[in-house]
Design a protein around this motif. Structure first.
Motif, PDB file in Angstrom:
ATOM      1  N   GLU A 106      43.682  48.022  38.313  1.00  0.00           N
ATOM      2  CA  GLU A 106      44.510  49.049  37.668  1.00  0.00           C
ATOM      3  C   GLU A 106      43.652  50.000  36.816  1.00  0.00           C
ATOM      4  N   MET A 107      42.604  49.461  36.185  1.00  0.00           N
ATOM      5  CA  MET A 107      41.704  50.327  35.398  1.00  0.00           C
ATOM      6  C   MET A 107      40.964  51.311  36.304  1.00  0.00           C
ATOM      7  N   ARG A 108      40.573  50.848  37.485  1.00  0.00           N
ATOM      8  CA  ARG A 108      39.838  51.723  38.412  1.00  0.00           C
ATOM      9  C   ARG A 108      40.772  52.655  39.162  1.00  0.00           C
ATOM     10  N   ASN A 109      41.958  52.174  39.470  1.00  0.00           N
ATOM     11  CA  ASN A 109      42.884  52.889  40.348  1.00  0.00           C
ATOM     12  C   ASN A 109      44.304  52.645  39.856  1.00  0.00           C
ATOM     13  N   PRO A 110      44.756  53.429  38.867  1.00  0.00           N
ATOM     14  CA  PRO A 110      46.055  53.138  38.242  1.00  0.00           C
ATOM     15  C   PRO A 110      47.225  53.364  39.199  1.00  0.00           C
ATOM     16  N   LEU A 111      48.104  52.393  39.277  1.00  0.00           N
ATOM     17  CA  LEU A 111      49.315  52.502  40.097  1.00  0.00           C
ATOM     18  C   LEU A 111      50.582  52.438  39.256  1.00  0.00           C
ATOM     19  N   ALA A 112      50.498  51.854  38.074  1.00  0.00           N
ATOM     20  CA  ALA A 112      51.718  51.531  37.327  1.00  0.00           C
ATOM     21  C   ALA A 112      52.507  52.794  36.976  1.00  0.00           C
ATOM     22  N   ARG A 113      51.811  53.852  36.585  1.00  0.00           N
ATOM     23  CA  ARG A 113      52.529  55.061  36.204  1.00  0.00           C
ATOM     24  C   ARG A 113      53.309  55.627  37.397  1.00  0.00           C
ATOM     25  N   GLU A 114      52.698  55.589  38.557  1.00  0.00           N
ATOM     26  CA  GLU A 114      53.373  56.092  39.762  1.00  0.00           C
ATOM     27  C   GLU A 114      54.616  55.242  40.081  1.00  0.00           C
ATOM     28  N   ILE A 115      54.445  53.915  39.994  1.00  0.00           N
ATOM     29  CA  ILE A 115      55.575  53.018  40.273  1.00  0.00           C
ATOM     30  C   ILE A 115      56.710  53.294  39.291  1.00  0.00           C
ATOM     31  N   TRP A 116      56.376  53.442  38.021  1.00  0.00           N
ATOM     32  CA  TRP A 116      57.387  53.691  37.000  1.00  0.00           C
ATOM     33  C   TRP A 116      58.038  55.065  37.200  1.00  0.00           C
ATOM     34  N   GLU A 117      57.233  56.096  37.382  1.00  0.00           N
ATOM     35  CA  GLU A 117      57.806  57.445  37.457  1.00  0.00           C
ATOM     36  C   GLU A 117      58.724  57.600  38.673  1.00  0.00           C
ATOM     37  N   ARG A 118      58.346  56.968  39.774  1.00  0.00           N
ATOM     38  CA  ARG A 118      59.250  57.028  40.939  1.00  0.00           C
ATOM     39  C   ARG A 118      60.595  56.393  40.624  1.00  0.00           C
ATOM     40  N   ALA A 119      60.564  55.221  40.003  1.00  0.00           N
ATOM     41  CA  ALA A 119      61.830  54.524  39.716  1.00  0.00           C
ATOM     42  C   ALA A 119      62.671  55.331  38.741  1.00  0.00           C
ATOM     43  N   GLU A 120      62.031  55.852  37.698  1.00  0.00           N
ATOM     44  CA  GLU A 120      62.773  56.633  36.715  1.00  0.00           C
ATOM     45  C   GLU A 120      63.385  57.878  37.366  1.00  0.00           C
ATOM     46  N   LYS A 121      62.602  58.531  38.205  1.00  0.00           N
ATOM     47  CA  LYS A 121      63.084  59.740  38.886  1.00  0.00           C
ATOM     48  C   LYS A 121      64.255  59.405  39.813  1.00  0.00           C
ATOM     49  N   GLU A 122      64.152  58.308  40.530  1.00  0.00           N
ATOM     50  CA  GLU A 122      65.205  57.963  41.487  1.00  0.00           C
ATOM     51  C   GLU A 122      66.498  57.591  40.763  1.00  0.00           C
ATOM     52  N   VAL A 123      66.374  56.860  39.662  1.00  0.00           N
ATOM     53  CA  VAL A 123      67.560  56.532  38.869  1.00  0.00           C
ATOM     54  C   VAL A 123      68.211  57.814  38.353  1.00  0.00           C
ATOM     55  N   PHE A 124      67.385  58.766  37.943  1.00  0.00           N
ATOM     56  CA  PHE A 124      67.929  60.050  37.482  1.00  0.00           C
ATOM     57  C   PHE A 124      68.638  60.779  38.625  1.00  0.00           C
ATOM     58  N   ASP A 125      67.978  60.833  39.778  1.00  0.00           N
ATOM     59  CA  ASP A 125      68.579  61.560  40.910  1.00  0.00           C
ATOM     60  C   ASP A 125      69.878  60.909  41.383  1.00  0.00           C
ATOM     61  N   ASN A 126      69.947  59.598  41.246  1.00  0.00           N
ATOM     62  CA  ASN A 126      71.141  58.868  41.703  1.00  0.00           C
ATOM     63  C   ASN A 126      72.149  58.621  40.599  1.00  0.00           C
ATOM     64  N   ARG A 127      72.011  59.318  39.484  1.00  0.00           N
ATOM     65  CA  ARG A 127      72.904  59.042  38.355  1.00  0.00           C
ATOM     66  C   ARG A 127      74.344  59.370  38.715  1.00  0.00           C
ATOM     67  N   PRO A 128      75.290  58.623  38.137  1.00  0.00           N
ATOM     68  CA  PRO A 128      76.710  58.943  38.386  1.00  0.00           C
ATOM     69  C   PRO A 128      77.010  60.344  37.844  1.00  0.00           C
ATOM     70  N   GLN A 129      77.828  61.071  38.571  1.00  0.00           N
ATOM     71  CA  GLN A 129      78.114  62.463  38.151  1.00  0.00           C
ATOM     72  C   GLN A 129      79.471  62.544  37.471  1.00  0.00           C
TER      73      GLN A 129
END
Lengths: 259, 259, 259, 259
Positions: free
Chosen positions: D236-259
């Motif tokens: 993770e120090m050499r090749n960070p993945l966590a931010r990408e994993i988190w941002e995708r999930a946060e974005k998808e939850v936002f896009d799928n939010r109840p209207q």
């Protein structure tokens, strides 16, 4: 032979067969049913009962940090629950391990800056001058100034004016808030871009107004986030997401494997 | 190519530049300053606002579990803080890891017993008969019955009548409490010794009355204990005990070493 | 619509129905039974197989940090196990939370000092001059110099010469060790008291010789301590101490309560 | 006045100014440089030195559980590191919280089944009969039988024959393995589908052959997984993945939010 350099003394609590004492109060008769969880947190941390105004302000700070959506900490608790459903406490604990310097733990940093800044300040101290020195030091070390600026909430963090208004209505708009505002003004001038006081900064400043030492401020975020993480686990039980998040990542790593 | 078996959906919260939504509510305008931490915890876990009565009862349950004195969990948080003062969140997390089956986590067990007991029960179900079956099963498996008996609080746990009274005043004294009382009566007859309903049992039964699924009940204890552990760390900062506790144990192990 | 800024790629491992790949190697045929745990740890962290000499040195470092007796971390794991015997993993996790700046986590700090010190150093750099600068900086900031001095092991830490000898025999006594020795000499002169290189310092320097970035060095201590904490839990199962440690503290706090 | 019901005694370790004792051995002269990490783990847990054969087998078990790719635990440690990079130990601890009943912790369960099954068995006990009883009990309670079957590795888990072969070569293919094989055969007949012994099952059985009590078996997985999680953090120090994993999930939850 037991070495005994110092007697163990604590005011937190003890029990006998028919009494329970918490913070030197009769828990059953004087606290239970007469105090809400936020006021209880104040009592536990400060060692004295909050006034109604203090309890109101402190509850507002605590409530602000409970829920920030699908954060890394929320994902952490859900993933651990997927793997260890029999140990819900470990799932919350794992999420809390992430209440660190980057997310959610930052009110500690601004409270330290403000408390250091006003430590030996005279009552009529020149706050803009103190702010200038603080901004100078951070800019000189190329460090971000804690408590101002936000990646998403622009031009202002909508929670900040509400928090300051709650503080003001209850008599807690004092010099720490004023110093943070001076820091914000100085930083915006020096760095020539909008750097509004964010919610973490507002909370740090108000915790100073309430008399919390900076070292315990991260603990306030930990309490709030514990509430939020239990909330996420309750939702995970009704609508599991962790397995999907995990399986997608595992599948993508497999698909992208070096050949 | 991302495998996507299921869309990620969550009602917990999200933000835009100028709004913060929590549980589909406008956080800044509708929750902040208008809700205490206990009510916020109810909203997060149940996904709906509590009534005033629900908030009152739920706060009482939460407050009960905050502080039980120098518990193993409190000692844990203090010892981790001694070793890692830069990561206060990890000290709280470590203490929370101990909210398990033996200490503090037991309301989950009694809530499961009560919810299983009343799952398919008719409105006029014979509670003493259900209680008899539950006691039979536990005695048959030589398992302790959760929620009754206490090593210290005898003949009664002083918190139990206060908790039941708060529940009653707010309209939450229902069948789950009645079933727990029937279990207590049956167990005392069968085992021929006082086995009063303890605070954990009372809390488990009232959580059932409030509609909490048994699986989340340990989370209520986790929230409360997070408050208490931050309190212990605040005291540890003012009056450190962890080093003394550690040094005594290390010294005694050395003095008692095999020769 | 999934935001996908960056493909998830990892070399750590993946599986198919009949193969298991770890670090791009066939785990079953090429690693299992052919590599010990210390060498496996090197492979996992560095992403390449260690030579026999590297594996020997790295195992020695790992072994050094396993067991330091009744530490705060060991007490933590035992106390959490007392409270949550059903979640042994949480007991180890709690103890590991304490591998911080004060105990056990310090090789990170000395490795950072050494790596910063030699970052742009020419092959013939004047190590005593670099050491002087490092000591100056720490003394100027009134900071302790990591890796030297020990509260108990005087005049020398008995592990240090053995660790350096193992490093030398395997070809890893290089400039990082030399710089640490120069720092030690300079500090003893400047501060006029014995400040021998302690085991943490020796380990930090040798990790630098093996090419580990300073940021991962605390992880080496975490691995070792995980072994030690499982050992303490195994002893706790045979000979429980946690309840006694807890009950004494609780009793003493009760006896010393304010009246 | 200190209550002292029981003297604190431990064989784990202690130090004097010039000696370090671990498991009643002179650490510096007798262990350091002479024992690898796997053998040290055996010494810590069993309280005695392993033979070369025991060390070989135990290292193989430990190595097997280190790395299973992008697991929920690995994602957890990466997400916590994203949020709290200053507390690497907390990131590992968080991941270890997930070594529970569903993932990675299962060797405890099969070891318990095998140790219970052979507890009072005569030397010539009828293993197929014991296996039949065990399968009956699990099928009767509709519980999965631990240690057999695998969602991905079909028709066999490729690690199992290698692990059993390593055990056999070193003299540890005994009755526990035989009982597990009998359970596997009985279950396949009863349930009429392939249920091969998986790696977790093989490890649980071999731990029994090595004399480990079932209660400590989850600890073996915890040690191995600590190694693997530090490896993931190094990547993770050499090749960070966590931010990408988190941002995708946060974005998808936002896009799928109840209207």
């Amino acid at each position: 032979m037991v070495k005994k350099g110092k007697a163990l003394q604590s005011r937190m609590g003890w029990s006998t067969a028919d009494t329970i004492t918490v913070q030197e109060r009769d828990f059953t008769n004087d606290l239970l049913g007469k105090i809400d969880l936020g006021a209880m947190a104040f009592l536990e941390i400060q060692g004295r009962m909050p006034s109604d105004k203090e309890a109101r302000v402190f509850n507002a700070l605590l409530v602000t940090l409970v829920e920030h959506g699908m954060t890394p900490q929320a994902m952490t608790s859900r993933l651990v629950y997927l793997a260890s459903p029999e140990a819900l406490q470990a799932a919350v604990a794992a999420g809390l391990c992430g209440v660190g310097s980057v997310f959610a733990g930052g009110s500690e940093q601004i409270a330290k800056v403000l408390q250091d800044g006003l430590r030996d300040a005279a009552p009529d101290a020149d706050l803009p001058a103190i702010a200038r020195r603080i901004v100078d030091e951070h800019v000189g070390r190329k460090q971000p100034i804690p408590g101002i600026g936000h990646p998403l909430h622009k031009p202002i963090d909508p929670r900040t004016p509400v928090l300051f208004s709650i503080a003001e209505q209850n008599g807690f708009r004092g010099r720490y808030i004023a110093l943070l505002e001076a820091i914000c003004a100085e930083a915006e001038t020096r760095l020539n871009r909008p750097l509004p006081i964010n919610a973490t900064g507002a909370i740090g400043a108000i915790l100073c107004e309430l008399g919390f030492p900076w070292r315990i401020c991260r603990g306030i975020a930990v309490i709030s986030r514990a509430v939020g993480l239990v909330g996420h686990l309750a939702e995970e039980m009704r609508n599991p997401l962790a397995r999907e998040i995990w399986e997608r990542a595992e599948k993508e790593v497999f698909d992208n494997r070096p050949q």
